[in-house]
Design a protein around this motif. Structure first.
Motif, mmCIF file in Angstrom:
data_model
loop_
_atom_site.group_PDB
_atom_site.id
_atom_site.type_symbol
_atom_site.label_atom_id
_atom_site.label_comp_id
_atom_site.label_asym_id
_atom_site.label_seq_id
_atom_site.Cartn_x
_atom_site.Cartn_y
_atom_site.Cartn_z
ATOM 1 N N ARG A 36 52.123 49.228 36.833
ATOM 2 C CA ARG A 36 50.950 48.562 36.268
ATOM 3 C C ARG A 36 51.048 47.046 36.376
ATOM 4 O O ARG A 36 50.045 46.369 36.459
ATOM 5 N N LEU A 37 52.276 46.542 36.378
ATOM 6 C CA LEU A 37 52.505 45.104 36.501
ATOM 7 C C LEU A 37 53.898 44.901 37.090
ATOM 8 O O LEU A 37 54.868 45.489 36.612
ATOM 9 N N ILE A 38 53.976 44.081 38.131
ATOM 10 C CA ILE A 38 55.270 43.743 38.727
ATOM 11 C C ILE A 38 55.638 42.345 38.256
ATOM 12 O O ILE A 38 54.839 41.415 38.370
ATOM 13 N N VAL A 39 56.837 42.222 37.726
ATOM 14 C CA VAL A 39 57.335 40.971 37.181
ATOM 15 C C VAL A 39 58.393 40.426 38.137
ATOM 16 O O VAL A 39 59.307 41.160 38.526
ATOM 17 N N ALA A 95 50.965 43.787 26.508
ATOM 18 C CA ALA A 95 51.724 43.132 25.443
ATOM 19 C C ALA A 95 52.690 42.094 26.021
ATOM 20 O O ALA A 95 52.864 41.017 25.448
ATOM 21 N N PHE A 96 53.301 42.405 27.159
ATOM 22 C CA PHE A 96 54.218 41.463 27.797
ATOM 23 C C PHE A 96 53.494 40.189 28.219
ATOM 24 O O PHE A 96 53.959 39.089 27.960
ATOM 25 N N VAL A 97 52.344 40.338 28.860
ATOM 26 C CA VAL A 97 51.586 39.163 29.297
ATOM 27 C C VAL A 97 51.115 38.359 28.087
ATOM 28 O O VAL A 97 51.157 37.129 28.104
ATOM 29 N N ASN A 98 50.696 39.032 27.027
ATOM 30 C CA ASN A 98 50.308 38.324 25.802
ATOM 31 C C ASN A 98 51.488 37.563 25.209
ATOM 32 O O ASN A 98 51.323 36.463 24.693
ATOM 33 N N ALA A 99 52.674 38.155 25.276
ATOM 34 C CA ALA A 99 53.865 37.522 24.707
ATOM 35 C C ALA A 99 54.306 36.294 25.497
ATOM 36 O O ALA A 99 55.045 35.464 24.972
ATOM 37 N N LEU A 100 53.849 36.181 26.741
ATOM 38 C CA LEU A 100 54.198 34.988 27.521
ATOM 39 C C LEU A 100 53.567 33.737 26.919
ATOM 40 O O LEU A 100 54.056 32.631 27.138
ATOM 41 N N LEU A 109 44.170 38.235 34.478
ATOM 42 C CA LEU A 109 45.103 39.357 34.403
ATOM 43 C C LEU A 109 44.951 40.096 33.072
ATOM 44 O O LEU A 109 44.926 41.326 33.038
ATOM 45 N N LEU A 110 44.831 39.339 31.975
ATOM 46 C CA LEU A 110 44.662 39.972 30.669
ATOM 47 C C LEU A 110 43.356 40.756 30.592
ATOM 48 O O LEU A 110 43.320 41.841 30.006
ATOM 49 N N ALA A 111 42.290 40.233 31.173
ATOM 50 C CA ALA A 111 41.018 40.955 31.175
ATOM 51 C C ALA A 111 41.150 42.269 31.936
ATOM 52 O O ALA A 111 40.646 43.309 31.490
ATOM 53 N N ASP A 112 41.839 42.237 33.076
ATOM 54 C CA ASP A 112 42.049 43.456 33.856
ATOM 55 C C ASP A 112 42.899 44.462 33.080
ATOM 56 O O ASP A 112 42.577 45.653 33.034
ATOM 57 N N LEU A 113 43.962 43.996 32.446
ATOM 58 C CA LEU A 113 44.822 44.889 31.672
ATOM 59 C C LEU A 113 44.090 45.446 30.454
ATOM 60 O O LEU A 113 44.271 46.622 30.105
ATOM 61 N N ARG A 116 41.979 48.243 31.675
ATOM 62 C CA ARG A 116 42.800 49.419 31.979
ATOM 63 C C ARG A 116 43.257 50.133 30.709
ATOM 64 O O ARG A 116 43.274 51.362 30.649
ATOM 65 N N VAL A 117 43.642 49.371 29.693
ATOM 66 C CA VAL A 117 44.070 49.969 28.430
ATOM 67 C C VAL A 117 42.910 50.740 27.808
ATOM 68 O O VAL A 117 43.097 51.857 27.305
ATOM 69 N N GLU A 118 41.723 50.173 27.847
ATOM 70 C CA GLU A 118 40.546 50.861 27.291
ATOM 71 C C GLU A 118 40.276 52.171 28.035
ATOM 72 O O GLU A 118 39.949 53.180 27.418
ATOM 73 N N ARG A 119 40.429 52.167 29.356
ATOM 74 C CA ARG A 119 40.228 53.404 30.130
ATOM 75 C C ARG A 119 41.260 54.461 29.753
ATOM 76 O O ARG A 119 40.933 55.645 29.620
#
Length: 139
Positions: A36-39, A95-100, A109-113, A116-119
């Motif tokens: 879902r996300l590559i860091v 949550a990881f992106v929010n914690a940044l 990126l947050l809007a896309d995530l 996806r979470v809502e789906r």
């Protein structure tokens, strides 16, 4: 930026089995559509960053370069060093992106995530209703 919170989320993802570490595992998760996300670590080599772009394109997932070194990422993930990791749970990725702590930098990126979470949550509600209908009959 709360550095400890973001790194703690990576540690939590590892303990929960929601993260893939290293080039081979990240590539496999991305190609399988599980990432879902590559860091990517801030001090990762340009060649590594290029591979992450390829994985991202092949798996149609997003990636970010985080302000952590390979040692910091590795320590959070239970290794000596880690240049790349793939988070496989969309809620943990959000949550990881929010914690940044830089919402303006990661707004798209947050809007896309969030979408996806809502789906995922909608699918879970539908599955629960379906199981209930099978068990008790539709009312």
């Amino acid at each position: 930026m709360d550095r400890n919170r973001a790194l703690n989320l990576l540690s939590l993802a590892r303990k929960g089995g929601n993260i893939q570490l290293g080039e081979e595992n990240v590539g496999a998760a991305s190609r399988a559509g599980q990432a879902r996300l590559i860091v990517v670590a801030s001090d990762a080599a340009d060649n590594t960053y290029g591979r992450v772009k390829t994985f991202s394109h092949a798996g149609k997932t997003t990636f970010i370069r985080v302000p952590y070194t390979k040692e910091e990422l590795g320590h959070a993930c239970g290794r000596a060093v880690c240049a790349m990791a793939a988070i496989t749970d969309v809620a943990l990725a959000r949550a990881f992106v929010n914690a940044l702590g830089q919402p303006e930098k990661y707004a798209e990126l947050l809007a896309d995530l969030d979408r996806r979470v809502e789906r995922v949550q909608q699918r879970r509600r539908e599955e629960k209703a379906h199981r209930n209908n099978i068990k008790h009959g539709k009312k």
